[in-house]
Design a protein around this motif. Structure first.
Motif, PDB file in Angstrom:
ATOM      1  N   LEU A   6       3.197   1.880  -6.237  1.00 19.64           N
ATOM      2  CA  LEU A   6       2.038   1.286  -5.563  1.00 19.64           C
ATOM      3  C   LEU A   6       2.327  -0.135  -5.103  1.00 19.64           C
ATOM      4  O   LEU A   6       1.877  -0.552  -4.028  1.00 19.64           O
ATOM      5  CB  LEU A   6       0.825   1.319  -6.483  1.00 19.64           C
ATOM      6  N   GLN A  43       4.297   0.199  -1.984  1.00 23.04           N
ATOM      7  CA  GLN A  43       3.436   0.574  -0.866  1.00 23.04           C
ATOM      8  C   GLN A  43       2.661  -0.623  -0.333  1.00 23.04           C
ATOM      9  O   GLN A  43       2.544  -0.817   0.882  1.00 23.04           O
ATOM     10  CB  GLN A  43       2.450   1.662  -1.308  1.00 23.04           C
ATOM     11  N   ALA A  44       2.141  -1.446  -1.232  1.00 21.79           N
ATOM     12  CA  ALA A  44       1.410  -2.635  -0.797  1.00 21.79           C
ATOM     13  C   ALA A  44       2.291  -3.562   0.025  1.00 21.79           C
ATOM     14  O   ALA A  44       1.842  -4.159   1.014  1.00 21.79           O
ATOM     15  CB  ALA A  44       0.847  -3.369  -2.013  1.00 21.79           C
ATOM     16  N   ASP A  51       2.944  -2.031   3.470  1.00 20.11           N
ATOM     17  CA  ASP A  51       1.752  -2.141   4.308  1.00 20.11           C
ATOM     18  C   ASP A  51       1.597  -3.544   4.893  1.00 20.11           C
ATOM     19  O   ASP A  51       0.916  -3.717   5.911  1.00 20.11           O
ATOM     20  CB  ASP A  51       0.507  -1.793   3.496  1.00 20.11           C
ATOM     21  N   ALA A  68       2.790   6.490   2.432  1.00 16.59           N
ATOM     22  CA  ALA A  68       1.413   6.478   1.932  1.00 16.59           C
ATOM     23  C   ALA A  68       1.001   7.735   1.169  1.00 16.59           C
ATOM     24  O   ALA A  68       0.297   7.634   0.153  1.00 16.59           O
ATOM     25  CB  ALA A  68       0.452   6.215   3.088  1.00 16.59           C
ATOM     26  N   GLU A 120      -0.661   7.692  -2.654  1.00 13.56           N
ATOM     27  CA  GLU A 120      -1.957   8.275  -2.994  1.00 13.56           C
ATOM     28  C   GLU A 120      -1.855   9.205  -4.194  1.00 13.56           C
ATOM     29  O   GLU A 120      -2.775   9.259  -5.024  1.00 13.56           O
ATOM     30  CB  GLU A 120      -2.529   9.025  -1.790  1.00 13.56           C
ATOM     31  N   TRP A 179      -1.917  -2.858  -4.782  1.00 11.58           N
ATOM     32  CA  TRP A 179      -2.291  -1.806  -3.827  1.00 11.58           C
ATOM     33  C   TRP A 179      -3.794  -1.558  -3.870  1.00 11.58           C
ATOM     34  O   TRP A 179      -4.443  -1.425  -2.828  1.00 11.58           O
ATOM     35  CB  TRP A 179      -1.534  -0.516  -4.145  1.00 11.58           C
ATOM     36  N   GLU A 184      -6.231  -3.491  -4.609  1.00 13.16           N
ATOM     37  CA  GLU A 184      -7.017  -4.555  -3.991  1.00 13.16           C
ATOM     38  C   GLU A 184      -7.145  -4.339  -2.490  1.00 13.16           C
ATOM     39  O   GLU A 184      -8.201  -4.600  -1.903  1.00 13.16           O
ATOM     40  CB  GLU A 184      -6.377  -5.904  -4.279  1.00 13.16           C
ATOM     41  N   ALA A 185      -6.092  -3.849  -1.875  1.00 16.81           N
ATOM     42  CA  ALA A 185      -6.096  -3.666  -0.428  1.00 16.81           C
ATOM     43  C   ALA A 185      -6.684  -2.331   0.006  1.00 16.81           C
ATOM     44  O   ALA A 185      -7.255  -2.229   1.099  1.00 16.81           O
ATOM     45  CB  ALA A 185      -4.672  -3.802   0.115  1.00 16.81           C
ATOM     46  N   GLN A 186      -6.539  -1.313  -0.849  1.00 16.65           N
ATOM     47  CA  GLN A 186      -6.828   0.041  -0.407  1.00 16.65           C
ATOM     48  C   GLN A 186      -7.948   0.760  -1.146  1.00 16.65           C
ATOM     49  O   GLN A 186      -8.512   1.722  -0.616  1.00 16.65           O
ATOM     50  CB  GLN A 186      -5.550   0.898  -0.522  1.00 16.65           C
ATOM     51  N   ASP A 187      -8.259   0.355  -2.367  1.00 11.48           N
ATOM     52  CA  ASP A 187      -9.156   1.171  -3.186  1.00 11.48           C
ATOM     53  C   ASP A 187      -9.956   0.281  -4.143  1.00 11.48           C
ATOM     54  O   ASP A 187      -9.572   0.092  -5.298  1.00 11.48           O
ATOM     55  CB  ASP A 187      -8.349   2.201  -3.972  1.00 11.48           C
TER      56      ASP A 187
END
Length: 338
Positions: free
Chosen positions: A119, A122-123, A126, A138, A142, A177, A179-182
């Motif tokens: 994760l 991924q952050a 991104d 991505a 997930e 991750w 914080e930015a996505q979920d």
């Protein structure tokens, strides 16, 4: 002189990682065999992350490369990093990694250390100007996010180990991750950290153990510093480590000695020094004004860095992963998610 992340050091770290992210052998697998068909080469099981001695080290080597590319886009190794990402982050490779995780025997694969590093990678992808690499990875991110969502509510207790099972470290990394996505996952991470550690106080710091690369004590404190509001953290921290001004517990201020860097487990202690420096810098950043503890923390961070920065690639047992921890200590200690 304090160690500073500049382009020359970034290039050195990148060259270390580029030298091993595609190196399949030697390889230490986290793999459950359910039958003869499961006997496959690492590059078949993990077409993306089969280098760097083990899966999680390969993941965080790619995180380091992504971070360096974002920080120093004109560095000499930038083209080699981009070429590596083009070759590694493919739709077919990601699909194969996801298929591996779908095996019933892979439920506990890399929990929680590898989950969190994926994760964090991924952050970082991104955040790069090129959106292709992050978009391709991505679906794998997930899968691991879903595992955190499922696992944390049933995890009644934290793991306070100084190695891969340490849960405070995992929550810190996964929060980037989330914080930015979920936002819902971020809230769950924060709630879990507080549920596990709210009542902790007067840490004795019986460390290090002989194979630690994380400080159970400092990692817990750094985790809460990153995840809970400052107004709640400050009194908790005062209770948890009340004698920092007197440099107690003494173990936390004493860099670990690494007696044999060819021994993969003993070499973990270089990682302990680097991750302690990371934690001390995070914790120093929570203090305001003329708090004398800040100087103590900064001095300890510098001493721990000095003990292990010269040894990042002395031997492959450390060389396949230590540079990532050096980058954490030098470039990932600012701010909080709270």
């Amino acid at each position: 002189m304090a160690e500073v992340l500049d382009e020359a050091l970034a290039e050195r770290l990148a060259r270390i990682a580029l030298g091993h992210v595609g190196q399949e052998w030697p390889q230490k697998l986290d793999h459950v065999l359910t039958g003869p068909a499961d006997l496959q080469a690492p590059s078949v099981l993990h077409p993306l992350f089969h280098g760097s001695f083990d899966w999680h080290s390969c993941v965080h080597a790619h995180w380091m490369l992504a971070r360096l590319l974002r920080r120093f886009p004109q560095m000499p190794g930038a083209g080699a990093i981009a070429a590596r990402f083009d070759a590694a982050f493919t739709e077919t490779g990601v699909a194969a990694e996801c298929a591996y995780l779908a095996r019933p025997s892979s439920r506990g694969f890399e929990r929680p250390y590898g989950w969190a590093w994926l994760l964090k990678l991924q952050a970082e992808l991104d955040a790069l100007p090129n959106p292709v690499w992050g978009a391709r990875l991505a679906p794998l991110a997930e899968v691991f996010a879903a595992r955190f969502r499922s696992h944390l509510p049933m995890a009644d207790y934290p793991s306070r180990a100084g190695m891969h099972t340490n849960t405070a470290f995992a929550l810190m990394l996964a929060a980037d991750w989330a914080e930015a996505q979920d936002p819902a996952l971020l809230a769950l991470i924060r709630e879990t950290a507080w549920r596990w550690h709210a009542e902790d106080r007067d840490a004795q710091a019986w460390e290090p153990s002989g194979e630690d690369f994380l400080s159970p004590t400092l990692m817990e404190a750094a985790c809460l510093a990153r995840l809970i509001p400052a107004a709640r953290f400050a009194p908790w921290f005062d209770r948890f480590l009340p004698w920092i001004g007197a440099r107690r517990p003494a173990a936390l201020f004493t860099p670990a000695r690494v007696s044999d860097r060819t021994d993969g487990r003993i070499a973990h202690l270089d990682g302990l020094n680097l991750s302690r420096a990371w934690c001390w810098r995070i914790l120093a950043g929570t203090l305001q004004g003329a708090d004398m503890r800040r100087a103590v923390m900064e001095e300890s961070a510098a001493a721990h860095l000095a003990a292990s920065m010269p040894h990042l690639d002395d031997h492959y047992m450390g060389g396949h992963w230590l540079a990532s921890f050096a980058l954490l200590a030098l470039d990932d200690a600012g701010g909080t998610t709270a």
